[in-house]
Write a protein that holds these residues in place. Sequence first.
Motif, mmCIF file in Angstrom:
data_model
loop_
_atom_site.group_PDB
_atom_site.id
_atom_site.type_symbol
_atom_site.label_atom_id
_atom_site.label_comp_id
_atom_site.label_asym_id
_atom_site.label_seq_id
_atom_site.Cartn_x
_atom_site.Cartn_y
_atom_site.Cartn_z
ATOM 1 N N CYS A 153 44.415 -74.933 3.086
ATOM 2 C CA CYS A 153 45.179 -75.905 3.867
ATOM 3 C C CYS A 153 44.790 -75.737 5.330
ATOM 4 O O CYS A 153 44.681 -74.628 5.832
ATOM 5 C CB CYS A 153 46.675 -75.688 3.684
ATOM 6 S SG CYS A 153 47.625 -77.027 4.422
ATOM 7 N N CYS B 2 55.039 -76.963 5.792
ATOM 8 C CA CYS B 2 53.923 -77.765 5.280
ATOM 9 C C CYS B 2 54.131 -78.051 3.791
ATOM 10 O O CYS B 2 54.350 -77.129 3.008
ATOM 11 C CB CYS B 2 52.612 -77.019 5.490
ATOM 12 S SG CYS B 2 51.190 -77.888 4.801
ATOM 13 N N PHE C 89 51.921 -78.960 1.700
ATOM 14 C CA PHE C 89 50.768 -78.553 0.901
ATOM 15 C C PHE C 89 50.706 -77.057 0.639
ATOM 16 O O PHE C 89 50.233 -76.628 -0.399
ATOM 17 C CB PHE C 89 49.471 -79.008 1.574
ATOM 18 C CG PHE C 89 49.227 -80.488 1.437
ATOM 19 C CD1 PHE C 89 48.725 -81.007 0.259
ATOM 20 C CD2 PHE C 89 49.519 -81.345 2.475
ATOM 21 C CE1 PHE C 89 48.501 -82.375 0.119
ATOM 22 C CE2 PHE C 89 49.297 -82.713 2.346
ATOM 23 C CZ PHE C 89 48.789 -83.231 1.163
ATOM 24 N N CYS C 90 51.126 -76.237 1.632
ATOM 25 C CA CYS C 90 50.952 -74.788 1.451
ATOM 26 C C CYS C 90 52.223 -73.991 1.734
ATOM 27 O O CYS C 90 52.201 -72.770 1.646
ATOM 28 C CB CYS C 90 49.808 -74.284 2.324
ATOM 29 S SG CYS C 90 50.197 -74.288 4.078
ATOM 30 N N CYS D 244 46.518 -76.877 7.911
ATOM 31 C CA CYS D 244 47.644 -77.168 8.799
ATOM 32 C C CYS D 244 47.713 -76.123 9.925
ATOM 33 O O CYS D 244 47.156 -75.025 9.818
ATOM 34 C CB CYS D 244 48.958 -77.195 8.026
ATOM 35 S SG CYS D 244 49.457 -75.608 7.342
HETATM 36 ZN ZN LIG Z 1 49.576 -76.236 5.100
#
Ligand SMILES: [Zn+2]
Length: 302
Positions: free
Chosen positions: A237, A270, A272-273, A239
């Motif tokens: 990720c 986040c 995603f992660c 981010c």
């Molecule tokens: Zn992330």
Amino acid sequence: MTDYLTKSVTKDGMFRAYAMEATGVVSEAQKDHATWPVSSAALGRSLVASLLLSSSVLKGKESMTVKVLGDGPAGGIVVDADANGHVKGYIHNPHVDLPLNSHHKLDVGGAVGKGSLEVMKNQGGDEPYVSNVQLVSGEIGDDFTYYLAQSEQIPSAVGVSVYVNEDGTIGAAGGYLIQVLPGASDDAITQLEKRLKSIPMISELFLSKQKPEDILKLIFGEENIDILQNMPVAFTCDCSKEKFADKIRGIGNKEIQAMIDEDHGAKVICNFCESEYQYSEDDLKALLSKKHNDKKDDEHDA
Ligand SMILES: [Zn+2]
């Protein structure tokens, strides 16, 4: 953990074939999102299929966002993947709990339900290219096969599988994507279909220490394939606190002022992660003051 994707072509020029181990990728996703087995399998298969798809249809710096939008308890899956083996993703409900299906397998189709598969390709143009197909079964492999035939006009076979251990960790994960090239004979296609039905589950092959090359050899015969490339794949990720700061800036001064006055700070997680970013009152004030002389608030993505 060494995950990689092997690209090959058959010597007769009839098929392009990719096989990939992604045990590490799916383990990372399982840990980050603390997914339960059915959700692990649904998200894991989507990560594997998206990586296979992005590796086969994208090039250079292109990327894609894949959304599995079903009406089942999983509640939607989002995956970002690029042409270079990077992937990240999440599932709306990480804690789906369903009984095994009639084949005594994790019920991914039941978790996903009916709906659509949306693929948004970022290929450097102003607008991403978006295409949608209906979900065939929600089992993911069938759905990506159908997408490739319908939207990309590439007759293919996609097989994806995730083995979840008794304790909920990931034992093995991976898949294959085989594209039928224009010169393929009907006979060769029929032979391939039979072969794919007769081989063990991909995750079982990885559990028994087979490698992606071994799976391609198993499907086509060692003497019939040319290995082109091995490419590492990973759950990553990109981010950062700065990227989310851009997003906060984008929501406007009034909202930021409210975060300062009411919450005395902000926390962003986040999708995603699951990384957490904390913004102090001073951090938020800095975003406020920038708003007046910085017009770059249309940047997005993390
Ligand atoms: Zn992330």
